[in-house]
Each structure stands twice: as structure tokens, then as C-alpha cells.
Design a protein around this motif. Sequence first.
Motif, mmCIF file in Angstrom:
data_model
loop_
_atom_site.group_PDB
_atom_site.id
_atom_site.type_symbol
_atom_site.label_atom_id
_atom_site.label_comp_id
_atom_site.label_asym_id
_atom_site.label_seq_id
_atom_site.Cartn_x
_atom_site.Cartn_y
_atom_site.Cartn_z
ATOM 1 N N LEU A 87 18.625 12.490 -3.722
ATOM 2 C CA LEU A 87 17.437 13.276 -4.046
ATOM 3 C C LEU A 87 17.729 14.768 -3.952
ATOM 4 O O LEU A 87 17.379 15.553 -4.844
ATOM 5 C CB LEU A 87 16.298 12.892 -3.107
ATOM 6 C CG LEU A 87 15.084 13.819 -3.042
ATOM 7 C CD1 LEU A 87 14.329 13.816 -4.357
ATOM 8 C CD2 LEU A 87 14.158 13.417 -1.901
ATOM 9 N N GLN A 144 12.285 10.394 -7.297
ATOM 10 C CA GLN A 144 12.078 9.173 -6.522
ATOM 11 C C GLN A 144 13.122 9.043 -5.414
ATOM 12 O O GLN A 144 14.297 9.355 -5.608
ATOM 13 C CB GLN A 144 12.169 7.946 -7.442
ATOM 14 C CG GLN A 144 11.644 6.655 -6.833
ATOM 15 C CD GLN A 144 12.649 5.937 -5.955
ATOM 16 O OE1 GLN A 144 13.850 6.167 -6.058
ATOM 17 N NE2 GLN A 144 12.165 5.063 -5.082
ATOM 18 N N ASP A 201 13.350 6.510 -1.491
ATOM 19 C CA ASP A 201 12.825 5.923 -0.263
ATOM 20 C C ASP A 201 13.404 6.745 0.882
ATOM 21 O O ASP A 201 14.617 6.738 1.113
ATOM 22 C CB ASP A 201 13.262 4.461 -0.160
ATOM 23 C CG ASP A 201 12.862 3.795 1.146
ATOM 24 O OD1 ASP A 201 12.294 4.475 2.024
ATOM 25 O OD2 ASP A 201 13.149 2.587 1.286
ATOM 26 N N ALA A 215 9.238 15.785 -10.214
ATOM 27 C CA ALA A 215 9.038 14.533 -9.486
ATOM 28 C C ALA A 215 10.369 13.808 -9.359
ATOM 29 O O ALA A 215 11.077 13.614 -10.349
ATOM 30 C CB ALA A 215 8.020 13.652 -10.208
ATOM 31 N N ALA A 240 3.176 10.636 -9.598
ATOM 32 C CA ALA A 240 4.074 11.765 -9.372
ATOM 33 C C ALA A 240 4.416 12.480 -10.679
ATOM 34 O O ALA A 240 4.393 13.716 -10.751
ATOM 35 C CB ALA A 240 5.348 11.285 -8.686
ATOM 36 N N THR A 276 7.551 15.019 0.833
ATOM 37 C CA THR A 276 7.741 13.574 0.754
ATOM 38 C C THR A 276 6.379 12.894 0.662
ATOM 39 O O THR A 276 5.419 13.318 1.303
ATOM 40 C CB THR A 276 8.535 13.036 1.961
ATOM 41 O OG1 THR A 276 7.765 13.154 3.154
ATOM 42 C CG2 THR A 276 9.860 13.779 2.118
ATOM 43 N N ASN A 297 8.292 14.215 -4.082
ATOM 44 C CA ASN A 297 8.986 12.952 -3.818
ATOM 45 C C ASN A 297 7.995 11.790 -3.827
ATOM 46 O O ASN A 297 6.874 11.913 -3.350
ATOM 47 C CB ASN A 297 9.682 13.017 -2.453
ATOM 48 C CG ASN A 297 10.012 11.643 -1.903
ATOM 49 O OD1 ASN A 297 9.397 11.205 -0.932
ATOM 50 N ND2 ASN A 297 10.947 10.943 -2.528
ATOM 51 N N TYR A 298 8.438 10.673 -4.385
ATOM 52 C CA TYR A 298 7.617 9.469 -4.364
ATOM 53 C C TYR A 298 8.517 8.269 -4.129
ATOM 54 O O TYR A 298 9.735 8.326 -4.369
ATOM 55 C CB TYR A 298 6.847 9.306 -5.677
ATOM 56 C CG TYR A 298 7.719 9.052 -6.886
ATOM 57 C CD1 TYR A 298 8.001 7.762 -7.328
ATOM 58 C CD2 TYR A 298 8.295 10.111 -7.599
ATOM 59 C CE1 TYR A 298 8.823 7.533 -8.424
ATOM 60 C CE2 TYR A 298 9.113 9.890 -8.688
ATOM 61 C CZ TYR A 298 9.370 8.601 -9.102
ATOM 62 O OH TYR A 298 10.198 8.366 -10.172
ATOM 63 N N HIS A 299 7.924 7.198 -3.642
ATOM 64 C CA HIS A 299 8.654 5.957 -3.450
ATOM 65 C C HIS A 299 8.296 4.979 -4.563
ATOM 66 O O HIS A 299 9.131 4.593 -5.364
ATOM 67 C CB HIS A 299 8.343 5.358 -2.080
ATOM 68 C CG HIS A 299 9.134 4.131 -1.758
ATOM 69 N ND1 HIS A 299 8.769 3.247 -0.770
ATOM 70 C CD2 HIS A 299 10.279 3.628 -2.296
ATOM 71 C CE1 HIS A 299 9.652 2.260 -0.719
ATOM 72 N NE2 HIS A 299 10.578 2.471 -1.631
ATOM 73 N N ARG A 300 6.993 4.613 -4.637
ATOM 74 C CA ARG A 300 6.544 3.675 -5.663
ATOM 75 C C ARG A 300 5.536 4.286 -6.640
ATOM 76 O O ARG A 300 5.259 3.690 -7.664
ATOM 77 C CB ARG A 300 5.910 2.444 -5.002
ATOM 78 C CG ARG A 300 6.867 1.655 -4.115
ATOM 79 C CD ARG A 300 6.219 0.373 -3.619
ATOM 80 N NE ARG A 300 7.130 -0.404 -2.781
ATOM 81 C CZ ARG A 300 7.199 -0.319 -1.466
ATOM 82 N NH1 ARG A 300 6.406 0.535 -0.827
ATOM 83 N NH2 ARG A 300 8.040 -1.057 -0.771
ATOM 84 N N SER A 301 5.009 5.458 -6.322
ATOM 85 C CA SER A 301 3.925 6.037 -7.129
ATOM 86 C C SER A 301 4.467 6.885 -8.273
ATOM 87 O O SER A 301 4.160 8.072 -8.399
ATOM 88 C CB SER A 301 3.004 6.871 -6.231
ATOM 89 O OG SER A 301 2.501 6.107 -5.165
ATOM 90 N N GLU A 302 5.277 6.274 -9.124
ATOM 91 C CA GLU A 302 5.938 7.016 -10.195
ATOM 92 C C GLU A 302 4.942 7.656 -11.154
ATOM 93 O O GLU A 302 5.049 8.845 -11.489
ATOM 94 C CB GLU A 302 6.884 6.105 -10.974
ATOM 95 C CG GLU A 302 7.610 6.820 -12.111
ATOM 96 C CD GLU A 302 8.573 5.911 -12.852
ATOM 97 O OE1 GLU A 302 9.447 6.445 -13.561
ATOM 98 O OE2 GLU A 302 8.444 4.684 -12.725
#
Length: 253
Positions: free
Chosen positions: A70, A58, A60, A56, A43, A11, A35-40
Motif C-alpha cells: 500500500l 486496498q 487489509d 483509493a 472508496a 485506514t 484505504n479500504y479493505h472490502r468497501s471498494e
Amino acid sequence: MLLSEQWVLVTGGARGLGQAITRALAREGAGVVVNYHRSEAAALALAEELGPRAIALQADVTDAAAVQSLFAAARERTGAGISAVVNNALAQFSFDGDARPRLGDIAWERFSQQIEGAVKGALNTMQAALPGMRAQGFGRIVNVGTNLFQNPVVPYHDYTAAKAALLSLTRTAANDLGPDGITVNMVSGGLLRTTDASSATPEAVFDLIASLTPLRRVTTPAEFADAVLFFLSPWARAVTGQNLVVDSGLVKD
């Protein structure tokens, strides 16, 4: 299970310490779900660089439904599912001692944000991972902690409280999941030289910490990542519920 036989979810795996862990896993032949939240962009670029054994996805991690999705997507993409989880994602935080809120004025919302990110995020990934891990009688969970609750040299009240709670969850989960062949451990660093979160730290602070360690240097993200790999490997098959401090010897746990 060998690292090369596993698919490992990291994560927050695209940046900072997470990226170092992702790279270390790829180096040893593991499949990695970044896994990424905003850093597409970061990633996707990292997964492309590392090749077909890296994907990769996405989510939260504080959103339980998103984490379940996910894991479903990971199973569809890998054909095998996730056998290990590294809970590294960090809610928005900067290690800047001068800018930190003091105890007299810190708001509870800051505690809540860090607890949601550290404890709720880890709980969500563990719960989503359990069916697959139990089905194969194998699982590895590594939570990223901190040495600050042993040595609060800089009193980051919110961050440190959340990581202390995560250690408690690590140990209770280890007891609960051990009969299923699932180990749960924590790797705790000090200040790392350097990540996105520690980039606001003055060089003088890094130098001071280095002078206080037996190795006379500050631990790097790559060194920390290697310790994470130990808990994911067969060498740690009889180790669970432990907290390994990786900080160049600064804190004696």
C-alpha cells in the motif's frame, strides 16, 4: 508541515468515521489516501468525488506485506509518499449493548480479532511509514481510541481492551519516534451520532448519553474529525503521546 502539503493515509477511510476524517482533510487541502479493505465501491466513489488529491487503495491493515505494498503504491501514485497516518480501521464490530457477549461467555477469539485490528493494524502502518517519515524528518500518526476505558458505561470487553492496548502503543511509540520529528497521539471518542458501527444503538441510548454531557448532545463524526486534524496540523507540533477525549465533555481524562 501544513495540511495542504501533506498526503495522509486514513485506514478504513471510506465509511463512517473514516469518511468524515477523509472529508475533513480534503476540505483543508490535504492529499488523502483512502484505504479500504472490502468497501471498494464506497472508496472509489469517495476518491472520485474529492478529486485528484484523493486516491483509493486496498489493503487489509492486519497483513504487514499488504500494508508495505500500500505504501509503495501510494508513493508511486502521489510522487511524494505518506507523511501522516490516521489509524481508524475497525475490525468488524457493532455497538449494540443488548447483543454484546457478556464476560461469562465471551470467547478469546473476539479479543484477538479486535487486538489484531487495532494494535497489529496500527503497528503495521507505523512500521511501513517510518522510512519515509524519517527521511523527511517529519511524521504525524493519530490513532483512534475510545472513552470506554475511562468510563465503561457499556462493557464491550474485547473492543475496549484493544483500544486500551492501542493507547499504550501510542505512548511508547511517541517516546521512540520523537527524536525523528514524528508525533504519535490518540483521539478518543465516545458513541458517535451516527456511524455504521453505532447504527445499531437505540435512539434512547443516544438521548441518555446526550443528557449526561455538558454540551447536552452526542458528538458527531465531523466534530471528531476536526480534532484529528489538530494533531496533524502545525498547531500540534509540540504535542505527542497524548490522548484527547472528544465526547462533548462526558469523560474528564
